[in-house]
Design a protein around this motif. Structure first.
Motif, PDB file in Angstrom:
ATOM      1  N   HIS A  58      -7.652  -8.111  -8.797  1.00  0.00           N
ATOM      2  CA  HIS A  58      -8.477  -7.214  -9.613  1.00  0.00           C
ATOM      3  C   HIS A  58      -8.328  -5.753  -9.215  1.00  0.00           C
ATOM      4  O   HIS A  58      -8.543  -4.865 -10.041  1.00  0.00           O
ATOM      5  CB  HIS A  58      -9.946  -7.643  -9.566  1.00  0.00           C
ATOM      6  N   LEU A  59      -7.964  -5.510  -7.971  1.00  0.00           N
ATOM      7  CA  LEU A  59      -7.776  -4.137  -7.496  1.00  0.00           C
ATOM      8  C   LEU A  59      -6.335  -3.657  -7.654  1.00  0.00           C
ATOM      9  O   LEU A  59      -6.048  -2.475  -7.474  1.00  0.00           O
ATOM     10  CB  LEU A  59      -8.198  -4.029  -6.027  1.00  0.00           C
ATOM     11  N   GLY A  60      -5.423  -4.561  -7.956  1.00  0.00           N
ATOM     12  CA  GLY A  60      -4.027  -4.187  -8.141  1.00  0.00           C
ATOM     13  C   GLY A  60      -3.296  -3.884  -6.843  1.00  0.00           C
ATOM     14  O   GLY A  60      -2.377  -3.064  -6.826  1.00  0.00           O
ATOM     15  N   VAL A  61      -3.716  -4.528  -5.753  1.00  0.00           N
ATOM     16  CA  VAL A  61      -3.061  -4.356  -4.454  1.00  0.00           C
ATOM     17  C   VAL A  61      -2.778  -5.735  -3.875  1.00  0.00           C
ATOM     18  O   VAL A  61      -3.241  -6.744  -4.394  1.00  0.00           O
ATOM     19  CB  VAL A  61      -3.930  -3.526  -3.464  1.00  0.00           C
ATOM     20  N   SER A  62      -2.048  -5.773  -2.775  1.00  0.00           N
ATOM     21  CA  SER A  62      -1.779  -7.054  -2.132  1.00  0.00           C
ATOM     22  C   SER A  62      -2.934  -7.452  -1.218  1.00  0.00           C
ATOM     23  O   SER A  62      -3.721  -6.596  -0.785  1.00  0.00           O
ATOM     24  CB  SER A  62      -0.491  -6.986  -1.319  1.00  0.00           C
ATOM     25  N   SER A  63      -2.993  -8.718  -0.900  1.00  0.00           N
ATOM     26  CA  SER A  63      -3.987  -9.204   0.060  1.00  0.00           C
ATOM     27  C   SER A  63      -3.786  -8.531   1.408  1.00  0.00           C
ATOM     28  O   SER A  63      -4.759  -8.174   2.081  1.00  0.00           O
ATOM     29  CB  SER A  63      -3.865 -10.723   0.220  1.00  0.00           C
ATOM     30  N   ASP A  64      -2.534  -8.339   1.800  1.00  0.00           N
ATOM     31  CA  ASP A  64      -2.242  -7.681   3.073  1.00  0.00           C
ATOM     32  C   ASP A  64      -2.750  -6.238   3.090  1.00  0.00           C
ATOM     33  O   ASP A  64      -3.253  -5.766   4.100  1.00  0.00           O
ATOM     34  CB  ASP A  64      -0.749  -7.706   3.370  1.00  0.00           C
ATOM     35  N   THR A  65      -2.628  -5.543   1.970  1.00  0.00           N
ATOM     36  CA  THR A  65      -3.136  -4.168   1.891  1.00  0.00           C
ATOM     37  C   THR A  65      -4.638  -4.151   2.129  1.00  0.00           C
ATOM     38  O   THR A  65      -5.133  -3.312   2.884  1.00  0.00           O
ATOM     39  CB  THR A  65      -2.792  -3.528   0.532  1.00  0.00           C
ATOM     40  N   LEU A  66      -5.357  -5.049   1.488  1.00  0.00           N
ATOM     41  CA  LEU A  66      -6.803  -5.101   1.702  1.00  0.00           C
ATOM     42  C   LEU A  66      -7.114  -5.311   3.180  1.00  0.00           C
ATOM     43  O   LEU A  66      -7.955  -4.605   3.744  1.00  0.00           O
ATOM     44  CB  LEU A  66      -7.437  -6.233   0.891  1.00  0.00           C
ATOM     45  N   LYS A  67      -6.458  -6.259   3.784  1.00  0.00           N
ATOM     46  CA  LYS A  67      -6.741  -6.567   5.192  1.00  0.00           C
ATOM     47  C   LYS A  67      -6.373  -5.405   6.108  1.00  0.00           C
ATOM     48  O   LYS A  67      -7.080  -5.137   7.082  1.00  0.00           O
ATOM     49  CB  LYS A  67      -6.011  -7.837   5.597  1.00  0.00           C
ATOM     50  N   ARG A  68      -5.300  -4.693   5.803  1.00  0.00           N
ATOM     51  CA  ARG A  68      -4.901  -3.539   6.624  1.00  0.00           C
ATOM     52  C   ARG A  68      -5.872  -2.375   6.497  1.00  0.00           C
ATOM     53  O   ARG A  68      -5.967  -1.543   7.395  1.00  0.00           O
ATOM     54  CB  ARG A  68      -3.503  -3.058   6.226  1.00  0.00           C
ATOM     55  N   ARG A  69      -6.593  -2.293   5.396  1.00  0.00           N
ATOM     56  CA  ARG A  69      -7.529  -1.178   5.168  1.00  0.00           C
ATOM     57  C   ARG A  69      -8.894  -1.397   5.821  1.00  0.00           C
ATOM     58  O   ARG A  69      -9.745  -0.520   5.780  1.00  0.00           O
ATOM     59  CB  ARG A  69      -7.707  -0.927   3.676  1.00  0.00           C
ATOM     60  N   ARG A  70      -9.099  -2.564   6.464  1.00  0.00           N
ATOM     61  CA  ARG A  70     -10.360  -2.797   7.179  1.00  0.00           C
ATOM     62  C   ARG A  70     -10.424  -1.903   8.414  1.00  0.00           C
ATOM     63  O   ARG A  70      -9.402  -1.593   9.014  1.00  0.00           O
ATOM     64  CB  ARG A  70     -10.492  -4.249   7.614  1.00  0.00           C
TER      65      ARG A  70
END
Length: 69
Positions: free
Chosen positions: A12-24
Motif C-alpha cells: 500500500h505504501l509502494g515500497v519493499s518490506s525491507d525498506t520499511l524495516k530499515r526505516r525503523r
C-alpha cells in the motif's frame, strides 16, 4: 484499515518490506515503535504498521530532503 502486516503495508505504501524495516529507529531510521509500527508478543510475530502515519512520515522526510537539496 490503518494497521497492516509488513507485506500488505509495503504494498500500500509502494515500497519493499525491507525498506520499511530499515526505516525503523532501531535500524537507524525515523519510524518509531508505537507510532508507526508495533511489534508482536514473540520473535515470530508479525510487525504491524500504521500505514497513514508511515505515509505522513515518508512525506515529511521527502519535504526535508527537497528543502536541503
Amino acid at each position: 484499515m490503518s494497521w497492516m502486516r509488513t507485506g500488505d503495508a509495503a504494498y500500500h505504501l509502494g515500497v519493499s518490506s525491507d525498506t520499511l524495516k530499515r526505516r525503523r529507529e532501531v535500524s537507524g531510521g525515523f519510524l518509531e515503535n508505537g507510532t508507526h509500527y508495533n511489534l508482536g508478543p514473540s520473535l515470530n510475530s508479525s510487525i504491524v504498521w500504521n500505514v497513514p502515519a508511515v505515509r505522513e512520515a515518508f512525506n515529511q522526510r521527502g519535504l526535508l530532503a527537497r528543502k536541503e537539496g
